[in-house]
Structure formats: C-alpha cells, structure tokens
Enzyme design. Structure first.
Site, PDB file in Angstrom:
ATOM      1  N   SER A  30     -31.118  59.638 -20.931  1.00 41.45           N
ATOM      2  CA  SER A  30     -30.504  60.969 -21.032  1.00 41.45           C
ATOM      3  C   SER A  30     -31.623  62.001 -20.988  1.00 41.45           C
ATOM      4  O   SER A  30     -32.742  61.709 -21.429  1.00 41.45           O
ATOM      5  CB  SER A  30     -29.757  61.102 -22.370  1.00 41.45           C
ATOM      6  OG  SER A  30     -29.434  62.454 -22.625  1.00 41.45           O
ATOM      7  N   TYR A  61     -29.796  59.979 -31.514  1.00 41.99           N
ATOM      8  CA  TYR A  61     -29.490  59.752 -30.098  1.00 41.99           C
ATOM      9  C   TYR A  61     -30.704  60.086 -29.232  1.00 41.99           C
ATOM     10  O   TYR A  61     -31.121  59.288 -28.384  1.00 41.99           O
ATOM     11  CB  TYR A  61     -28.286  60.605 -29.689  1.00 41.99           C
ATOM     12  CG  TYR A  61     -27.903  60.461 -28.233  1.00 41.99           C
ATOM     13  CD1 TYR A  61     -27.291  59.296 -27.756  1.00 41.99           C
ATOM     14  CD2 TYR A  61     -28.142  61.477 -27.315  1.00 41.99           C
ATOM     15  CE1 TYR A  61     -26.938  59.157 -26.418  1.00 41.99           C
ATOM     16  CE2 TYR A  61     -27.787  61.352 -25.971  1.00 41.99           C
ATOM     17  CZ  TYR A  61     -27.183  60.188 -25.529  1.00 41.99           C
ATOM     18  OH  TYR A  61     -26.842  60.046 -24.206  1.00 41.99           O
TER      19      TYR A  61
HETATM   20  N1  LIG Z   1     -21.925  61.751 -20.531  1.00 43.03           N
HETATM   21  C1  LIG Z   1     -23.070  62.374 -20.665  1.00 43.03           C
HETATM   22  O1  LIG Z   1     -23.139  63.616 -20.706  1.00 43.03           O
HETATM   23  C2  LIG Z   1     -24.346  61.580 -20.720  1.00 43.03           C
HETATM   24  C3  LIG Z   1     -25.549  62.283 -20.578  1.00 43.03           C
HETATM   25  C4  LIG Z   1     -26.730  61.584 -20.623  1.00 43.03           C
HETATM   26  C5  LIG Z   1     -26.719  60.211 -20.771  1.00 43.03           C
HETATM   27  N2  LIG Z   1     -25.565  59.544 -20.908  1.00 43.03           N
HETATM   28  C6  LIG Z   1     -25.643  58.080 -21.082  1.00 43.03           C
HETATM   29  O2  LIG Z   1     -24.847  57.439 -20.114  1.00 43.03           O
HETATM   30  C7  LIG Z   1     -24.439  56.171 -20.603  1.00 43.03           C
HETATM   31  C8  LIG Z   1     -22.940  56.020 -20.382  1.00 43.03           C
HETATM   32  O3  LIG Z   1     -22.273  56.990 -21.194  1.00 43.03           O
HETATM   33  P1  LIG Z   1     -20.940  57.718 -20.750  1.00 43.03           P
HETATM   34  O4  LIG Z   1     -21.205  59.157 -20.789  1.00 43.03           O
HETATM   35  O5  LIG Z   1     -20.353  57.098 -19.531  1.00 43.03           O
HETATM   36  O6  LIG Z   1     -20.049  57.391 -22.049  1.00 43.03           O
HETATM   37  P2  LIG Z   1     -18.603  56.756 -22.238  1.00 43.03           P
HETATM   38  O7  LIG Z   1     -17.629  57.313 -21.272  1.00 43.03           O
HETATM   39  O8  LIG Z   1     -18.353  56.887 -23.698  1.00 43.03           O
HETATM   40  O9  LIG Z   1     -18.831  55.203 -21.872  1.00 43.03           O
HETATM   41  C9  LIG Z   1     -19.679  54.417 -22.660  1.00 43.03           C
HETATM   42  C10 LIG Z   1     -19.601  52.968 -22.188  1.00 43.03           C
HETATM   43  O10 LIG Z   1     -20.479  52.169 -22.995  1.00 43.03           O
HETATM   44  C11 LIG Z   1     -19.719  51.100 -23.562  1.00 43.03           C
HETATM   45  N3  LIG Z   1     -20.251  50.729 -24.861  1.00 43.03           N
HETATM   46  C12 LIG Z   1     -20.570  51.533 -25.899  1.00 43.03           C
HETATM   47  N4  LIG Z   1     -21.012  50.804 -26.929  1.00 43.03           N
HETATM   48  C13 LIG Z   1     -20.976  49.509 -26.533  1.00 43.03           C
HETATM   49  C14 LIG Z   1     -21.290  48.278 -27.147  1.00 43.03           C
HETATM   50  N5  LIG Z   1     -21.740  48.224 -28.415  1.00 43.03           N
HETATM   51  N6  LIG Z   1     -21.133  47.142 -26.454  1.00 43.03           N
HETATM   52  C15 LIG Z   1     -20.650  47.166 -25.188  1.00 43.03           C
HETATM   53  N7  LIG Z   1     -20.348  48.302 -24.538  1.00 43.03           N
HETATM   54  C16 LIG Z   1     -20.486  49.456 -25.210  1.00 43.03           C
HETATM   55  C17 LIG Z   1     -18.300  51.625 -23.648  1.00 43.03           C
HETATM   56  O11 LIG Z   1     -17.430  50.514 -23.717  1.00 43.03           O
HETATM   57  P3  LIG Z   1     -15.949  50.568 -24.386  1.00 43.03           P
HETATM   58  O12 LIG Z   1     -15.348  51.898 -23.996  1.00 43.03           O
HETATM   59  O13 LIG Z   1     -15.270  49.431 -23.731  1.00 43.03           O
HETATM   60  O14 LIG Z   1     -16.142  50.439 -25.834  1.00 43.03           O
HETATM   61  C18 LIG Z   1     -18.193  52.383 -22.331  1.00 43.03           C
HETATM   62  O15 LIG Z   1     -17.963  51.494 -21.272  1.00 43.03           O
HETATM   63  C19 LIG Z   1     -24.851  56.129 -22.069  1.00 43.03           C
HETATM   64  O16 LIG Z   1     -26.032  55.353 -22.210  1.00 43.03           O
HETATM   65  C20 LIG Z   1     -25.114  57.582 -22.409  1.00 43.03           C
HETATM   66  O17 LIG Z   1     -26.052  57.729 -23.438  1.00 43.03           O
HETATM   67  C21 LIG Z   1     -24.372  60.198 -20.873  1.00 43.03           C
END
Ligand SMILES: NC(=O)c1ccc[n+]([C@@H]2O[C@H](COP(=O)([O-])OP(=O)(O)OC[C@H]3O[C@@H](n4cnc5c(N)ncnc54)[C@H](OP(=O)(O)O)[C@@H]3O)[C@@H](O)[C@H]2O)c1
Length: 264
Positions: free
Chosen positions: A139, A152
C-alpha cells in the site's frame, strides 16, 4: 501477455483487488489456485474465472499456520508446480498508538506480515524449481506518514522491506520478487473496517479523489493490470521493486490532504 500452462496462486481472491487479479490471470490463460475465507464469494470468483479448467478454491485463514500449510499443500497436490505467487490477502486497521488494542495489532501483523512470510517460505522451493516470481500487494501507506493507520502502515512497510530482502536472497536462484502498492482503491476494505453505508463510502471516495493528482481513485482492475504485467516475462529483469499504482499521490500530498481525510 500469456500465462498459458503457468500456475498462479492468488491470496485474498474472494473480493476486491484479489478478485480482479484472479480474473485477469484467468483471461491470460493461467491455471489458478485462489484463496479466501468466504467460501461463497470464492466460488463466485471461481465461476467468473472458469474456462477450460476450474480454479482450485482454497478456503483458508492465512493468519494461521494451518491455513498457510494447507494452501501450499493443496496447490502443489493439484498442480504439482507453482509459477507465480500473489500475496494479496490483507486487512486494514484504523487506530493509533494511544487507542491500540494489541488484538488489532496482532490481527494486522498475523495476516499482512506473518501469513505472507509463512506462505512464501513454504512455496519458495517450488518457485525456485520453476524460476517463478512473487508479487506482494502492499500500500502507499507503507511509505506515507499519517495518523490513524498505525499498525496497518507498519505492516506494509515491513512487507516492502520483505520484498527487497527476499528479492536479493532469491535472485541467484532465478526467482523475482516485486511489490505493487495501490493507492485508494475501490474494494471492501474500508467498509469492513468502518461499517459505513454504500452512500457514505461513495462520498469517502469522492473526498479522497480530491487529494489525488489524477483526481481519480483506482479501480481494482488498474492494480490487477500492473500485477499481471510485473509477473510476466516482459519484466524478466525486474526484481526488488515497489511499484505504486495510485494516481500520482506523492508524500507531500499524502501528509496533508490524505491525513485530513483519515482524521475526519
Ligand atoms: N483498497 C484499498 O484502498 C487498498 C489500498 C492499498 C492497498 N490495499 C491492499 O490490497 C490488498 C487487497 O485488499 P482489498 O482492498 O481488495 O480488500 P478487500 O476487498 O477487503 O479484500 C481482502 C481480501 O483478503 C482476504 N483476506 C483477508 N484476511 C484474510 C485471511 N486471514 N486469510 C485469507 N484471506 C484473507 C479477504 O478474504 P475474505 O473476504 O474471503 O475473508 C479478501 O479476499 C490488501 O493487502 C490491502 O492492504 C488496498
């Protein structure tokens, strides 16, 4: 870019950015293993990816040793090899030093750092065999400084350095390791944390876009395109890098505009 006959494991593929990554790899011909905790959502993503061969769905909690071990085992049992590991699963946290409950700290670090370390450790021998590669999803908060996202941001800084360290260790063995660092991206992450309504989330995104030089937040597909590109043979000498996909957010902007948003 073709991933025909390549085996790709995507964690956190049941929602958001990981879902978009899995779908784009499937469109590029990859044979997929996808991991998440929500079986129903994972099934829907597998349906969206399925062409000749259905992805392997692994319902696992990667913050646990059991979850990481089973994910590695089931992937290798099904395919016998691994070419690309995408460490995308992650959880957020909205807290600071004075309000941190250590359970929040442990949840963030066990998922965003320990789980990534563990799964990577278990699968590195297979990636060495195929001279494959790893993409970690970090991130912009891994480098930005803001109040309210303490564990985080620390976890993502650790992940960025993990990339650099293991890129050095694995380069002589022919394995590349890179990070893609998204900025604000439409997903479930913020609503999971805050419980805000769809309308409030839409307002949040509009506010956040004002602090981004390109004046747009990212869609998951913007991040997915960079992930698939850096995992491809077009990037055969790219390793140890942290690539931002964020609409041009620079640290000065983050420390003023985004900080204000986060503190609201
Ligand atoms: N969205 C943003 O603005 C943003 C910005 C920077 C970085 N990121 C990074 O991008 C990545 C994806 O995030 P996202 O934004 O797509 O979030 P999201 O929509 O909340 O999706 C998160 C994913 O991670 C899975 N997950 C979480 N904890 C887990 C665990 N303990 N074991 C297995 N799977 C797990 C969830 O699975 P379930 O739903 O099945 O539980 C879901 O598939 C993350 O690393 C996040 O830090 C996101």
């Amino acid at each position: 870019m073709s991933f025909n006959d390549k085996v790709v494991l995507v964690t956190g593929a049941s929602a958001g950015i990981g879902k978009a990554i899995a779908i784009l790899f499937a469109e590029s011909g990859a044979r997929l293993a996808i991991v998440g905790r929500n079986a129903q959502n994972l099934r829907a993503v597998a349906d969206a990816c399925a062409k000749d061969e259905r992805p392997l769905e692994i319902v696992a909690d990667l913050s646990t040793d059991e979850g990481c071990e089973r994910t590695a085992k089931e992937t290798l049992e099904r395919y016998g090899r691994l070419d690309v590991l995408i460490n995308n699963a992650g959880v957020g946290a909205r807290t600071n030093l004075l309000s941190t409950d250590m359970a929040i700290f442990d949840k963030v670090f066990s998922t965003n750092v320990r789980g990534v370390y563990n799964l990577t450790r278990l699968l590195a021998p297979s990636l060495i065999e195929t001279k494959g590669n790893i993409v970690n999803i970090s991130s912009v908060m891994g480098t930005a400084v803001a109040v309210g996202v303490l564990p985080y941001s620390m976890s993502k800084a650790a992940l960025d350095h993990f990339t650099r360290l293991i890129a050095l260790e694995l380069a002589p063995k022919g394995v590349r390791v890179n990070t893609v660092s998204p900025g604000v991206t439409v997903s479930e992450l913020v609503q999971r944390l805050t419980g805000i309504s769809d309308e409030q989330y839409s307002d949040y995104l509009t506010d956040m876009a004002k602090g981004i030089p390109m004046r747009r937040v990212c869609q998951p597909e913007h991040v997915a395109k960079m992930v698939v590109f850096v995992a491809s043979e077009d990037c055969e000498l790219v390793t140890g890098t942290v690539i931002k996909v964020d609409g041009g957010v620079d640290l000065a902007v983050e420390s003023s505009e985004i900080k204000k948003q986060i503190q609201k």
